[in-house]
Design a protein around this motif. Structure first.
Motif, PDB file in Angstrom:
ATOM      1  N   CYS A  78       0.749  -1.086   0.068  1.00 18.28           N
ATOM      2  CA  CYS A  78      -0.053  -0.104  -0.124  1.00 18.28           C
ATOM      3  C   CYS A  78       0.622   1.302  -0.042  1.00 18.28           C
ATOM      4  O   CYS A  78       1.712   1.413   0.840  1.00 18.28           O
ATOM      5  CB  CYS A  78      -0.681  -0.126   1.212  1.00 18.28           C
ATOM      6  SG  CYS A  78      -1.963   1.415   1.535  1.00 18.28           S
ATOM      7  N   ILE A  79       0.643   2.108  -1.005  1.00 14.85           N
ATOM      8  CA  ILE A  79       1.627   3.080  -1.310  1.00 14.85           C
ATOM      9  C   ILE A  79       0.828   4.530  -0.981  1.00 14.85           C
ATOM     10  O   ILE A  79      -0.269   4.654  -1.320  1.00 14.85           O
ATOM     11  CB  ILE A  79       2.313   3.118  -2.562  1.00 14.85           C
ATOM     12  CG1 ILE A  79       1.379   3.131  -3.678  1.00 14.85           C
ATOM     13  CG2 ILE A  79       3.295   1.660  -2.589  1.00 14.85           C
ATOM     14  CD1 ILE A  79       2.123   3.420  -5.083  1.00 14.85           C
ATOM     15  N   SER A  80       1.725   5.435  -0.750  1.00 12.62           N
ATOM     16  CA  SER A  80       1.437   7.080  -0.681  1.00 12.62           C
ATOM     17  C   SER A  80       1.285   7.770  -2.073  1.00 12.62           C
ATOM     18  O   SER A  80       2.563   7.194  -3.022  1.00 12.62           O
ATOM     19  CB  SER A  80       1.981   7.730   0.466  1.00 12.62           C
ATOM     20  OG  SER A  80       1.803   7.324   1.512  1.00 12.62           O
ATOM     21  N   SER A  81       0.578   8.646  -2.457  1.00 11.32           N
ATOM     22  CA  SER A  81       0.488   9.571  -3.566  1.00 11.32           C
ATOM     23  C   SER A  81       0.850  10.924  -3.459  1.00 11.32           C
ATOM     24  O   SER A  81       1.163  11.468  -4.193  1.00 11.32           O
ATOM     25  CB  SER A  81      -0.861   9.260  -4.440  1.00 11.32           C
ATOM     26  OG  SER A  81      -1.916   9.605  -3.505  1.00 11.32           O
ATOM     27  N   GLN A  82       0.932  11.270  -1.967  1.00 10.68           N
ATOM     28  CA  GLN A  82       0.935  12.801  -1.835  1.00 10.68           C
ATOM     29  C   GLN A  82       1.703  12.703  -0.379  1.00 10.68           C
ATOM     30  O   GLN A  82       1.539  11.751   0.547  1.00 10.68           O
ATOM     31  CB  GLN A  82      -0.098  13.446  -1.826  1.00 10.68           C
ATOM     32  CG  GLN A  82      -1.001  13.646  -3.034  1.00 10.68           C
ATOM     33  CD  GLN A  82      -2.280  14.446  -2.971  1.00 10.68           C
ATOM     34  OE1 GLN A  82      -3.261  14.096  -2.130  1.00 10.68           O
ATOM     35  NE2 GLN A  82      -2.686  15.467  -3.594  1.00 10.68           N
ATOM     36  N   VAL A  83       2.086  13.790  -0.221  1.00  9.43           N
ATOM     37  CA  VAL A  83       2.556  14.306   1.287  1.00  9.43           C
ATOM     38  C   VAL A  83       1.735  14.970   1.883  1.00  9.43           C
ATOM     39  O   VAL A  83       1.533  16.201   1.715  1.00  9.43           O
ATOM     40  CB  VAL A  83       4.161  15.089   1.368  1.00  9.43           C
ATOM     41  CG1 VAL A  83       4.404  15.470   2.581  1.00  9.43           C
ATOM     42  CG2 VAL A  83       5.231  14.441   0.399  1.00  9.43           C
ATOM     43  N   GLY A  84       0.864  14.495   2.870  1.00  5.59           N
ATOM     44  CA  GLY A  84      -0.292  14.722   3.407  1.00  5.59           C
ATOM     45  C   GLY A  84      -1.579  14.777   2.394  1.00  5.59           C
ATOM     46  O   GLY A  84      -1.583  14.131   1.200  1.00  5.59           O
ATOM     47  N   CYS A  85      -2.710  15.421   2.744  1.00 11.87           N
ATOM     48  CA  CYS A  85      -4.151  15.386   1.994  1.00 11.87           C
ATOM     49  C   CYS A  85      -4.700  16.496   2.302  1.00 11.87           C
ATOM     50  O   CYS A  85      -4.774  16.940   3.468  1.00 11.87           O
ATOM     51  CB  CYS A  85      -4.584  14.111   2.295  1.00 11.87           C
ATOM     52  SG  CYS A  85      -5.948  13.886   1.527  1.00 11.87           S
ATOM     53  N   LEU A  94       3.527  13.712  -4.634  1.00 14.65           N
ATOM     54  CA  LEU A  94       4.689  13.015  -5.146  1.00 14.65           C
ATOM     55  C   LEU A  94       4.907  13.136  -6.737  1.00 14.65           C
ATOM     56  O   LEU A  94       3.625  13.213  -7.242  1.00 14.65           O
ATOM     57  CB  LEU A  94       4.591  11.535  -4.477  1.00 14.65           C
ATOM     58  CG  LEU A  94       4.496  11.298  -3.046  1.00 14.65           C
ATOM     59  CD1 LEU A  94       4.393   9.802  -2.718  1.00 14.65           C
ATOM     60  CD2 LEU A  94       5.914  11.971  -2.342  1.00 14.65           C
ATOM     61  N   THR A  95       5.911  13.221  -6.855  1.00 17.11           N
ATOM     62  CA  THR A  95       6.341  13.002  -8.393  1.00 17.11           C
ATOM     63  C   THR A  95       6.232  11.595  -8.753  1.00 17.11           C
ATOM     64  O   THR A  95       6.488  10.475  -7.936  1.00 17.11           O
ATOM     65  CB  THR A  95       7.742  13.564  -8.742  1.00 17.11           C
ATOM     66  OG1 THR A  95       8.654  12.616  -8.237  1.00 17.11           O
ATOM     67  CG2 THR A  95       8.118  14.999  -8.303  1.00 17.11           C
ATOM     68  N   ALA A  96       5.977  11.286 -10.164  1.00 20.03           N
ATOM     69  CA  ALA A  96       5.630   9.955 -10.699  1.00 20.03           C
ATOM     70  C   ALA A  96       7.244   9.255 -10.519  1.00 20.03           C
ATOM     71  O   ALA A  96       7.028   8.044 -10.146  1.00 20.03           O
ATOM     72  CB  ALA A  96       5.676  10.143 -12.197  1.00 20.03           C
ATOM     73  N   GLY A  97       8.249   9.875 -10.416  1.00 22.74           N
ATOM     74  CA  GLY A  97       9.724   9.230 -10.114  1.00 22.74           C
ATOM     75  C   GLY A  97       9.583   8.869  -8.572  1.00 22.74           C
ATOM     76  O   GLY A  97      10.138   7.736  -8.185  1.00 22.74           O
ATOM     77  N   GLU A  98       9.406   9.751  -7.891  1.00 22.97           N
ATOM     78  CA  GLU A  98       9.263   9.410  -6.052  1.00 22.97           C
ATOM     79  C   GLU A  98       8.181   8.157  -6.026  1.00 22.97           C
ATOM     80  O   GLU A  98       8.510   7.366  -5.114  1.00 22.97           O
ATOM     81  CB  GLU A  98       8.866  10.391  -5.482  1.00 22.97           C
ATOM     82  CG  GLU A  98       9.722  11.700  -5.299  1.00 22.97           C
ATOM     83  CD  GLU A  98       9.334  12.830  -4.834  1.00 22.97           C
ATOM     84  OE1 GLU A  98      10.196  13.342  -4.089  1.00 22.97           O
ATOM     85  OE2 GLU A  98       8.278  13.294  -4.847  1.00 22.97           O
ATOM     86  N   ASP A 104      -5.995  13.385  -7.140  1.00 19.52           N
ATOM     87  CA  ASP A 104      -5.558  14.864  -7.174  1.00 19.52           C
ATOM     88  C   ASP A 104      -4.529  15.143  -7.319  1.00 19.52           C
ATOM     89  O   ASP A 104      -3.962  16.203  -7.494  1.00 19.52           O
ATOM     90  CB  ASP A 104      -5.879  15.451  -5.370  1.00 19.52           C
ATOM     91  CG  ASP A 104      -5.796  16.891  -5.051  1.00 19.52           C
ATOM     92  OD1 ASP A 104      -6.258  17.586  -5.860  1.00 19.52           O
ATOM     93  OD2 ASP A 104      -5.213  17.332  -4.108  1.00 19.52           O
ATOM     94  N   ASN A 105      -3.598  14.036  -7.804  1.00 20.29           N
ATOM     95  CA  ASN A 105      -2.262  14.159  -8.187  1.00 20.29           C
ATOM     96  C   ASN A 105      -2.365  13.371  -9.497  1.00 20.29           C
ATOM     97  O   ASN A 105      -1.346  12.335  -9.743  1.00 20.29           O
ATOM     98  CB  ASN A 105      -1.342  13.511  -7.102  1.00 20.29           C
ATOM     99  CG  ASN A 105       0.307  13.544  -7.564  1.00 20.29           C
ATOM    100  OD1 ASN A 105       0.439  14.320  -8.689  1.00 20.29           O
ATOM    101  ND2 ASN A 105       1.163  12.751  -6.979  1.00 20.29           N
ATOM    102  N   PHE A 106      -3.227  13.790 -10.491  1.00 21.26           N
ATOM    103  CA  PHE A 106      -3.695  12.868 -11.509  1.00 21.26           C
ATOM    104  C   PHE A 106      -2.464  12.622 -12.568  1.00 21.26           C
ATOM    105  O   PHE A 106      -2.200  11.677 -12.981  1.00 21.26           O
ATOM    106  CB  PHE A 106      -4.806  13.662 -12.139  1.00 21.26           C
ATOM    107  CG  PHE A 106      -5.499  12.693 -13.302  1.00 21.26           C
ATOM    108  CD1 PHE A 106      -6.316  11.749 -12.782  1.00 21.26           C
ATOM    109  CD2 PHE A 106      -5.033  12.778 -14.568  1.00 21.26           C
ATOM    110  CE1 PHE A 106      -7.077  10.875 -13.952  1.00 21.26           C
ATOM    111  CE2 PHE A 106      -5.739  12.013 -15.575  1.00 21.26           C
ATOM    112  CZ  PHE A 106      -6.784  10.952 -15.174  1.00 21.26           C
TER     113      PHE A 106
END
Length: 341
Positions: free
Chosen positions: A105-112, A130-134, A162-164
């Motif tokens: 299970c991974i994160s897509s942003q720092v916070g929300c 988060l960037t795609a690379g991160e 939200d980070n589409f």
């Protein structure tokens, strides 16, 4: 200025390398090293000359996603991770070892910034995407630690839609048959309900599994606890999910955090029947993870079973999510918040 290298498609790398005067096939070598061998250091790319490795390290870089702490369950092999980024920000990820598969299970942003009242991840707001690379490096770091995984759920910190731009690029890269080649059906994306982005995702033919964080069966209750509900009604959500199913042929699951005495009443059962009767959907019942900012506690197992049974008797496909790593249980975002303190 250096640019990231692990978020480039093979075609983009080939174009970059040709501009830099390298042979085209070198791009394929580097792409394979990154996405098959999971290398994040040019010095380890020994199929390239030393001079080329040094030149590449002057022009490109890998975003850093470094394990800061690991929490290991004594009950099962579940592991929770605190991961640090280049700028010092912290995210979380979880590794779950089921009998037949390994899931992260991974994160897509720092916070929300979604502001759901029962969720710890959003209490400090959104720091950044988060960037795609991160996101890729987050996955590959967990694979370096635990071996190859079978499934990815994008349900950690952040709202993926939200980070589409970055999340769709990440999906395209990790499913690229010339690289990591993970199946689309091995990825589940969870959203609180950004309706326009659900349509956009469906139209991109990125046919991953979609999980909608519904949690409440009426607009009145949903608006009380989930600010996104003030913008999009449940009717709009269901219509968007129907469109997604029609376009991708992927069944949509509905996440439902059970808050005893709030959203597991008979009226909620009736509302869910009205919403989903006859539809090919799955309701995933999740016990609330208590946080100090939310007044309600974890429901008893009997309350979960009773709610599931009521739904099942109404012919709705509902299951209780299996609890993994209960002895290291910390709700999503709580580890990060405690670390920050």
């Amino acid at each position: 200025m250096k640019v990231t290298i692990n978020d480039k498609t093979l075609e983009e790398l080939e174009e970059l390398f040709l501009k830099e005067g390298y042979q085209k096939f070198r791009a394929k070598q580097v792409f394979r090293q990154i996405h098959v061998n999971k290398v994040n250091d040019f010095d380890q790319m020994t199929d390239l000359s030393k001079d080329m490795r040094e030149e590449l390290s002057q022009k490109f870089y890998f975003p850093s996603v470094k394990m800061e702490n690991e929490f290991v369950s004594k009950i099962d092999s579940t592991k929770k991770y605190l991961l640090s980024l280049d700028d010092g920000n912290i995210i979380e990820a979880v590794f779950m070892n089921y009998e037949s598969r390994k899931t992260i299970c991974i994160s897509s942003q720092v916070g929300c910034r979604m502001g759901c009242k029962f969720c710890a991840s959003t209490k400090k707001g959104l720091e950044r995407d988060l960037t795609a690379g991160e996101i890729l490096e987050e996955v590959y770091e967990l694979e370096r630690i635990n071996g190859d995984i079978n499934n990815i759920v994008i349900m950690g910190i952040g709202e993926p839609l939200d980070n589409f731009k970055n999340i769709t690029r990440f999906i395209s890269l990790i499913t690229d048959e010339k690289g990591r080649n993970l199946s689309h059906r091995s990825i589940t994306l969870s959203t609180s309900g950004l309706v326009p982005k659900i349509y956009e995702l469906a139209d991109m033919d990125i046919d991953v599994n979609l999980a909608l964080s519904l949690h409440y069966a009426s607009d009145e209750k949903r608006r009380r606890y989930m600010p996104i509900a003030n913008k999009y009604s449940i009717g709009q959500l269901i219509k968007a999910c129907d469109y997604y199913l029609d376009k991708t042929k992927r069944r949509v699951s509905f996440e439902y955090v059970v808050i005893d005495g709030v959203n597991n009443l008979d009226e909620d059962v009736n509302n869910l029947v009205s919403l989903f009767a006859g539809k090919n959907i799955h309701i995933n019942l999740i016990p609330l993870n208590p946080i100090e900012e939310f007044a309600y506690g974890k429901p008893k197992n009997s309350a979960l079973r009773d709610f599931r049974d009521k739904l099942s008797r109404k012919k709705l496909n509902a299951t209780i999510r299996r609890s993994m790593g209960s002895d290291i249980d910390a709700s999503c975002g709580q580890l990060r918040n405690n670390y920050a303190r």
